[in-house]
Structures are given as structure tokens and as C-alpha cells.
Design a protein around this motif. Structure first.
Motif, PDB file in Angstrom:
ATOM      1  N   LEU B  47      20.211  99.698 -18.364  1.00 26.10           N
ATOM      2  CA  LEU B  47      21.338  98.894 -18.816  1.00 26.10           C
ATOM      3  C   LEU B  47      21.045  98.387 -20.219  1.00 26.10           C
ATOM      4  N   GLU B  48      21.849  98.841 -21.187  1.00 23.90           N
ATOM      5  CA  GLU B  48      21.711  98.382 -22.573  1.00 23.90           C
ATOM      6  C   GLU B  48      22.866  97.437 -22.892  1.00 23.90           C
ATOM      7  N   HIS B  49      22.662  96.486 -23.792  1.00 25.99           N
ATOM      8  CA  HIS B  49      23.765  95.612 -24.183  1.00 25.99           C
ATOM      9  C   HIS B  49      23.642  95.210 -25.639  1.00 25.99           C
ATOM     10  N   HIS B  78      24.816  89.222 -15.287  1.00 25.53           N
ATOM     11  CA  HIS B  78      24.668  90.670 -15.497  1.00 25.53           C
ATOM     12  C   HIS B  78      23.236  90.945 -15.918  1.00 25.53           C
ATOM     13  N   ILE B  89      22.828  94.863  -9.930  1.00 26.71           N
ATOM     14  CA  ILE B  89      23.170  95.056 -11.342  1.00 26.71           C
ATOM     15  C   ILE B  89      23.813  93.780 -11.884  1.00 26.71           C
ATOM     16  N   MET B  90      24.767  93.261 -11.139  1.00 30.53           N
ATOM     17  CA  MET B  90      25.511  92.105 -11.624  1.00 30.53           C
ATOM     18  C   MET B  90      26.246  91.419 -10.475  1.00 30.53           C
ATOM     19  N   MET B 110      35.903  91.095 -12.799  1.00 32.83           N
ATOM     20  CA  MET B 110      35.297  92.437 -12.726  1.00 32.83           C
ATOM     21  C   MET B 110      36.016  93.429 -13.617  1.00 32.83           C
ATOM     22  N   LEU B 113      35.365  92.584 -17.242  1.00 32.91           N
ATOM     23  CA  LEU B 113      33.947  92.794 -17.564  1.00 32.91           C
ATOM     24  C   LEU B 113      33.662  94.281 -17.806  1.00 32.91           C
ATOM     25  N   LYS B 114      34.232  95.130 -16.948  1.00 32.21           N
ATOM     26  CA  LYS B 114      33.940  96.570 -17.045  1.00 32.21           C
ATOM     27  C   LYS B 114      34.447  97.189 -18.338  1.00 32.21           C
ATOM     28  N   ALA B 117      33.096  93.937 -21.875  1.00 34.86           N
ATOM     29  CA  ALA B 117      31.765  93.383 -22.151  1.00 34.86           C
ATOM     30  C   ALA B 117      30.852  94.540 -22.587  1.00 34.86           C
ATOM     31  N   PRO B 118      30.137  94.364 -23.715  1.00 28.85           N
ATOM     32  CA  PRO B 118      29.375  95.469 -24.293  1.00 28.85           C
ATOM     33  C   PRO B 118      28.060  95.776 -23.562  1.00 28.85           C
ATOM     34  N   PHE B 119      28.226  96.444 -22.413  1.00 29.60           N
ATOM     35  CA  PHE B 119      27.085  96.984 -21.653  1.00 29.60           C
ATOM     36  C   PHE B 119      27.255  98.504 -21.587  1.00 29.60           C
ATOM     37  N   TRP B 120      26.141  99.209 -21.577  1.00 32.71           N
ATOM     38  CA  TRP B 120      26.183 100.666 -21.414  1.00 32.71           C
ATOM     39  C   TRP B 120      25.125 101.086 -20.412  1.00 32.71           C
ATOM     40  N   LYS B 121      25.526 101.961 -19.486  1.00 34.39           N
ATOM     41  CA  LYS B 121      24.613 102.444 -18.441  1.00 34.39           C
ATOM     42  C   LYS B 121      24.140 103.844 -18.763  1.00 34.39           C
ATOM     43  N   LYS B 122      22.839 104.062 -18.566  1.00 39.10           N
ATOM     44  CA  LYS B 122      22.272 105.408 -18.677  1.00 39.10           C
ATOM     45  C   LYS B 122      21.554 105.716 -17.375  1.00 39.10           C
TER      46      LYS B 122
END
Lengths: 82, 147
Positions: B47-49, B78, B89-90, B110, B113-114, B117-122
């Protein structure tokens, strides 16, 4: 200004942030053109900007947004939290 | 009203217990997202943000929920970093006098947020790592709250 990259844009440019001289850059699109010219990595990262989002001073904006007074510009793919 | 972005795990039960005594709450809705751990699922999730913007975006989303519904409490947590299957995860939580506001506000939190909100999943898989693509269904879910 400080230019930041996240997720696959960070991987493709191979940097997380860099300082860019904003002189002569009116909009985000102008900045993207200037970044593309920096080299092959940047060109690859910005090959298809339809897949890229941008935030100016931490607010999501369009590529036609003005860079006047901007101190931080971030490029990233669509968000995938949650 | 609080938002937290953190590497460490959280305890849904402890967080819920802290919210249930808030104000005049008669309903508490919580949701938590978990790294899927079934066969064929990922080995791990990164999880990157965007530090700074993440917290501001979450606070904005929470403020919007509080403006739309009469909430006695709300919470967004989060996690970031490398998470294993089965890990939290959150979570979001919304407390209100009545269940309708709590359900709706939790779902709103939710959906926004999806997409905001600046999150990225790898995902790390046996075949290699891949960035998770944004889903059109998530945009559609967020769009239904537009006034």
C-alpha cells in the motif's frame, strides 16, 4: 516547483520527486511536455496521459489547470485504496 | 471524528468500543477491508500513499459525511506498507442516533475513500508484482452520492 511521482509513474521515471524550473510553464500540460523531453524514462511514464491523474498543491485538477503559484505537482494513476 | 494513516495494525473491536459510547449514538456501523487470502490470491499487498494529501483528503471526506448525516462519531483508519493475506487494510466507522444515517454514512465514506484518497495497491503474486487497476464500478458507486 517540486514534481512528485507515485505508483507506476514512480517506477517508470525511477524517481519519487524532483525539482523542476517552472519558468514558461503555464499549465500542467506544458509541464508534461517539458517532462517528456527530459529523457526516455519520463517519455515512457507520460506516453499515455489518459491513464494519469495530477494534483497541484495536493488538489486533484485537470491537465489544463494553471501552474501559477504552484509549489508541488504530483502525478499518479487512479487511486485504488480501500 | 478522526482519520489515521498508519503502518501498524488496528483492532476493530477496540475502535468500535471507543465509538459506541459517543454522544447519543443508537447505531454504529463499521466496515473493514482485509487482504484476500484464498487460493490463487495474492502473496502480499503493498500500500503506497501520498503523505500529506492522504490525510487532507480523508479529513475532507469525513467532513463531507458529517455535513450530510447527523453523526455522533466517525473514524477512518487506513494502513500503508506491506500487508499479508488476512491482514486488515482499513476500516471506517459511523455512529448515529439511528441506523439509516450510520449505514449510509459508512457506505459514503468507503465510496469516496476508494476514489478520492491517494492510496495505490500493488499485488505480489507468484507471477510477479502488478499495480491494481481502478475499477469503473468504484467510480459509479461514488457518483451516486453526487448532489
Amino acid at each position: 516547483m517540486k514534481v512528485m511521482y507515485f505508483a507506476w509513474l514512480r517506477e517508470k521515471t525511477a524517481i519519487s520527486s524532483e525539482e523542476v524550473d517552472g519558468a514558461g510553464l503555464a499549465t500542467v500540460s506544458d509541464l508534461v511536455e517539458a517532462l517528456r523531453a527530459k529523457g526516455a524514462r519520463h517519455a515512457a511514464a507520460f506516453e499515455d496521459v489518459s491513464a494519469v491523474k495530477v494534483a497541484v498543491d495536493q488538489k486533484v485538477v485537470g491537465f489544463d489547470a494553471s501552474l501559477e503559484g504552484a509549489t508541488e505537482v504530483a502525478f499518479f494513476p487512479p487511486m485504488t485504496g480501500g | 471524528m478522526a482519520v489515521r494513516v498508519q503502518e501498524e495494525d488496528f483492532d476493530l473491536g477496540v475502535e468500535a468500543a471507543a465509538l459506541r459510547g459517543s454522544g447519543d449514538a443508537g447505531a454504529l456501523v463499521t466496515f473493514s477491508g482485509i487482504v484476500r487470502g484464498g487460493e490463487g490470491d495474492v502473496a502480499a499487498m503493498m500500500l503506497e500513499h501520498y503523505p500529506g494529501m492522504t490525510e487532507a483528503a480523508l479529513e475532507e471526506i469525513e467532513a463531507e459525511a458529517c455535513a450530510r448525516w447527523d453523526l455522533s462519531a466517525s473514524l477512518i483508519i487506513h494502513r500503508v506498507g506491506r500487508l499479508m493475506p488476512g491482514e486488515n487494510i482499513m476500516m471506517v466507522a459511523a455512529a448515529s442516533r439511528h441506523r439509516k444515517a450510520a449505514f449510509e454514512a459508512a457506505e459514503f465514506l468507503m465510496d469516496y475513500l476508494k476514489t478520492r484518497a491517494p492510496f495505490w495497491k500493488k499485488e505480489e503474486t507468484p507471477e510477479g508484482a502488478r499495480w491494481v487497476d481502478a475499477r469503473e464500478a468504484d467510480d459509479d458507486a461514488a457518483a451516486r452520492w453526487a448532489k
